[in-house]
Write an enzyme that holds these catalytic residues in place. Structure first.
Site, PDB file in Angstrom:
ATOM      1  N   HIS B  64       0.852  -1.194   0.000  1.00  0.00           N
ATOM      2  CA  HIS B  64       0.000   0.000   0.000  1.00  0.00           C
ATOM      3  C   HIS B  64       0.884   1.239   0.000  1.00  0.00           C
ATOM      4  O   HIS B  64       2.101   1.151   0.159  1.00  0.00           O
ATOM      5  CB  HIS B  64      -0.976  -0.016   1.186  1.00  0.00           C
ATOM      6  CG  HIS B  64      -0.368   0.038   2.549  1.00  0.00           C
ATOM      7  ND1 HIS B  64       0.514  -0.911   3.025  1.00  0.00           N
ATOM      8  CD2 HIS B  64      -0.521   0.935   3.560  1.00  0.00           C
ATOM      9  CE1 HIS B  64       0.862  -0.606   4.264  1.00  0.00           C
ATOM     10  NE2 HIS B  64       0.257   0.512   4.617  1.00  0.00           N
ATOM     11  N   HIS B  66       1.188   3.874   1.978  1.00  0.00           N
ATOM     12  CA  HIS B  66       1.621   4.616   3.164  1.00  0.00           C
ATOM     13  C   HIS B  66       3.142   4.712   3.149  1.00  0.00           C
ATOM     14  O   HIS B  66       3.833   3.777   2.713  1.00  0.00           O
ATOM     15  CB  HIS B  66       1.141   3.923   4.448  1.00  0.00           C
ATOM     16  CG  HIS B  66      -0.282   4.253   4.787  1.00  0.00           C
ATOM     17  ND1 HIS B  66      -1.050   3.486   5.640  1.00  0.00           N
ATOM     18  CD2 HIS B  66      -1.086   5.277   4.390  1.00  0.00           C
ATOM     19  CE1 HIS B  66      -2.246   4.032   5.754  1.00  0.00           C
ATOM     20  NE2 HIS B  66      -2.299   5.102   5.002  1.00  0.00           N
ATOM     21  N   ASP B  68       5.571   4.458   5.218  1.00  0.00           N
ATOM     22  CA  ASP B  68       6.479   3.499   5.869  1.00  0.00           C
ATOM     23  C   ASP B  68       6.598   2.185   5.092  1.00  0.00           C
ATOM     24  O   ASP B  68       7.346   1.290   5.490  1.00  0.00           O
ATOM     25  CB  ASP B  68       6.065   3.255   7.332  1.00  0.00           C
ATOM     26  CG  ASP B  68       4.638   2.769   7.480  1.00  0.00           C
ATOM     27  OD1 ASP B  68       3.788   3.117   6.638  1.00  0.00           O
ATOM     28  OD2 ASP B  68       4.359   2.035   8.440  1.00  0.00           O
ATOM     29  N   HIS B  69       5.876   2.084   3.971  1.00  0.00           N
ATOM     30  CA  HIS B  69       5.986   0.898   3.110  1.00  0.00           C
ATOM     31  C   HIS B  69       6.417   1.276   1.686  1.00  0.00           C
ATOM     32  O   HIS B  69       6.579   0.401   0.848  1.00  0.00           O
ATOM     33  CB  HIS B  69       4.634   0.172   3.026  1.00  0.00           C
ATOM     34  CG  HIS B  69       4.202  -0.422   4.323  1.00  0.00           C
ATOM     35  ND1 HIS B  69       4.133  -1.781   4.536  1.00  0.00           N
ATOM     36  CD2 HIS B  69       3.856   0.158   5.501  1.00  0.00           C
ATOM     37  CE1 HIS B  69       3.745  -2.002   5.786  1.00  0.00           C
ATOM     38  NE2 HIS B  69       3.559  -0.844   6.395  1.00  0.00           N
ATOM     39  N   HIS B 144      -7.304  -2.140   5.383  1.00  0.00           N
ATOM     40  CA  HIS B 144      -6.513  -1.069   6.001  1.00  0.00           C
ATOM     41  C   HIS B 144      -7.144   0.278   5.628  1.00  0.00           C
ATOM     42  O   HIS B 144      -8.153   0.327   4.950  1.00  0.00           O
ATOM     43  CB  HIS B 144      -5.059  -1.193   5.530  1.00  0.00           C
ATOM     44  CG  HIS B 144      -4.082  -0.413   6.357  1.00  0.00           C
ATOM     45  ND1 HIS B 144      -4.147  -0.359   7.724  1.00  0.00           N
ATOM     46  CD2 HIS B 144      -3.017   0.364   5.997  1.00  0.00           C
ATOM     47  CE1 HIS B 144      -3.164   0.412   8.172  1.00  0.00           C
ATOM     48  NE2 HIS B 144      -2.467   0.864   7.144  1.00  0.00           N
ATOM     49  N   ASP B 214      -0.287  -3.911   5.863  1.00  0.00           N
ATOM     50  CA  ASP B 214      -0.943  -3.713   7.150  1.00  0.00           C
ATOM     51  C   ASP B 214      -2.409  -4.134   7.020  1.00  0.00           C
ATOM     52  O   ASP B 214      -3.005  -3.934   5.971  1.00  0.00           O
ATOM     53  CB  ASP B 214      -0.893  -2.248   7.545  1.00  0.00           C
ATOM     54  CG  ASP B 214       0.521  -1.691   7.717  1.00  0.00           C
ATOM     55  OD1 ASP B 214       1.482  -2.451   7.689  1.00  0.00           O
ATOM     56  OD2 ASP B 214       0.652  -0.466   7.844  1.00  0.00           O
ATOM     57  N   HIS B 272       5.881  -5.097  12.439  1.00  0.00           N
ATOM     58  CA  HIS B 272       5.144  -3.827  12.356  1.00  0.00           C
ATOM     59  C   HIS B 272       4.678  -3.348  13.733  1.00  0.00           C
ATOM     60  O   HIS B 272       3.567  -2.876  13.928  1.00  0.00           O
ATOM     61  CB  HIS B 272       3.945  -3.938  11.405  1.00  0.00           C
ATOM     62  CG  HIS B 272       3.512  -2.610  10.837  1.00  0.00           C
ATOM     63  ND1 HIS B 272       2.535  -1.837  11.410  1.00  0.00           N
ATOM     64  CD2 HIS B 272       3.944  -1.906   9.772  1.00  0.00           C
ATOM     65  CE1 HIS B 272       2.383  -0.727  10.697  1.00  0.00           C
ATOM     66  NE2 HIS B 272       3.220  -0.753   9.705  1.00  0.00           N
TER      67      HIS B 272
END
Lengths: 305, 305
Positions: B64, B66, B68-69, B144, B214, B272
């Site tokens: 996805h 976001h 942090d990914h 998510h 996530d 995570h």
């Protein structure tokens, strides 16, 4: 006395980040204000390692949109929001930066916790982009493969210094001292006017910092940065590889020294070294052949002026 | 014998990168092929630290968008080009990733040295996105705050194993052994047909790896990941903070354990973790109350199955 001008080097290597060679980012501390200059990938981790408080940064200046100066910005902006920052943040960056940032925020359905203003730079002439009570920032148009600016950060003149021996010779209430250091004359109860020059010493000369990265050798910048307290000038290559400068629009250490010399700056800091060189001392030696003093930027190093 | 399935954890913490808590990225090694799964900021440095050869990565899967990914992807793609990569690279990512990447490349006037194909994921049903001679990849639709997929990576069945004692009882030229392990029957010169089952043992069961991050607790994924050799399931919170899962669409360690248990996977890897927890052992203990064996992901750790 004015507060020191500090340059915190977070990263100063060219191109791709490595375990111990971080891409460009600096924090300039001027009159106790923090300005983040460029933001390569991993800058937020470097800020933490250098114990710089995220929330004290109110301005971010981005020289150009190459990854090694820019790819850490979106992560830093997101983190500020996760930390629930409330204070406004202002970014100055080449046109296009806002489009990227807003698109990334939109696609991650992220809403920033703080007001973010992004001012697009697109002029090819030097312009004043910040002018507040503490400092002024002017752009320094550079010559690189994409639209690029350096930045000249100039401290606002500080207060004059009280000549306490002189002041005490007159019946002046101490409550007036604050006005006096701001430049006011004093009129005594008997009508005599005491000129400010008699009661004070001149203020310290305002300090200034010129940041020039990335750029080919460009003599046009000399009048803009003249007499700066310190100049950071990129030196991607040594003179032996000067042929690479034309294609890549970078400078040699010697060229950086020539700029520093012609501009009569107080101190030259070199950085943005190509990964091809193992021994960075050669950069210092080469620049010192035309200018002194010269220092090498290193990640984690702070320069104080 | 099939080659081991390896999971190299480059980062496994939630939200913002810190000096020792890197955001999500993994390299999955299956039948000697490397797949990069998610790419938080700083992934290229982690790859170097883990001595993973950039050029061996042919596929990148992004769960996805976001930060942090995802925020390390553009830097990694740029670096591959600076290293003059020639081999094609294929990315599977939610719709929108390509727009961001192409815009960043355009604004930095960067031209990649290699063919880059970005396939947009937008289905809400599980679909097969890679199917080659070595492995298959299926999406695992997750729940998510933005459109998110997990990924199920399944090894292709290997060769059957030659029963050498049996094979040598017949006048079979050794040149045929390669065909036999692929499943062929053998017809002898005298016309007799020897069925493959008599000459071979079954192949090892293909290994598989399910990556789920996530996501909120989602029992729908159980049939998709059933009997996976290993499951990485996010566990952002502990049960004591389960109330935070609804708003943030994350899972607890116990919920990860329930998914692992119902799916009868071979091994559960947790990751995570929210930055609020200092002691990660509580995650393991909590998941072990419903499933075994459980391991904690750690940056720099490699799991071998």
């Amino acid at each position: 006395m004015s507060s020191p001008l500090k340059i915190h080097i977070l990263g100063c290597h060219s191109a791709t980040p490595k375990a111990n060679a971080f891409p460009t980012a600096q924090v300039v501390e001027i009159r106790s204000q923090l300005i983040l200059v460029d933001c390569g990938e991993g800058t937020q981790v470097r800020l933490r390692q250098n114990r710089i408080k995220f929330n004290q940064i109110k301005h971010i200046l981005i020289s150009h949109l190459h990854g090694d100066h820019f790819y850490g910005l979106i992560g830093f902006l997101s983190t500020l929001s996760l930390l629930n920052r409330q204070a406004p943040l202002q970014i100055f960056a080449p046109k296009g930066a806002e489009e990227i940032i807003r698109l990334q925020l939109k696609l991650s359905k992220s809403y920033l916790s703080y007001p973010l203003k992004i001012q697009a730079l697109e002029s090819s002439a030097s312009e004043t982009i910040i002018d507040n009570s503490k400092f002024t920032v002017k752009t320094i148009p550079l010559d690189h493969r994409v639209y690029t600016n350096g930045f000249l950060i100039i401290e606002k003149a500080g207060d004059r210094k009280l000549n306490i021996d002189k002041a005490e010779q007159y019946p002046i209430d101490k409550a007036y001292y604050k006005k006096i250091v701001k430049g006011a004359d004093i009129v005594l109860d008997d009508g005599r006017r005491i000129p400010n020059e008699e009661l004070t010493f001149p203020a310290e000369l305002p300090k200034s910092y010129a940041y020039c990265s990335d750029t080919a050798f460009k003599l046009d910048i000399v009048p803009i940065i003249r007499k700066a307290t310190a100049l950071y000038h990129e030196s991607t290559f040594l003179e032996i590889n000067e042929d690479l400068c034309a294609k890549t629009k970078h400078s040699t250490a010697k060229q950086a020294g020539i700029i520093a010399s012609k501009a009569e700056v107080g101190h030259l800091i070199l950085g943005h070294y190509s990964a091809r060189y193992k021994n960075l001392n050669a950069f210092k030696t080469e620049a010192e052949s035309v200018f002194n003093p010269v220092s090498l930027a290193e990640s984690g190093k702070t320069f104080v002026f």
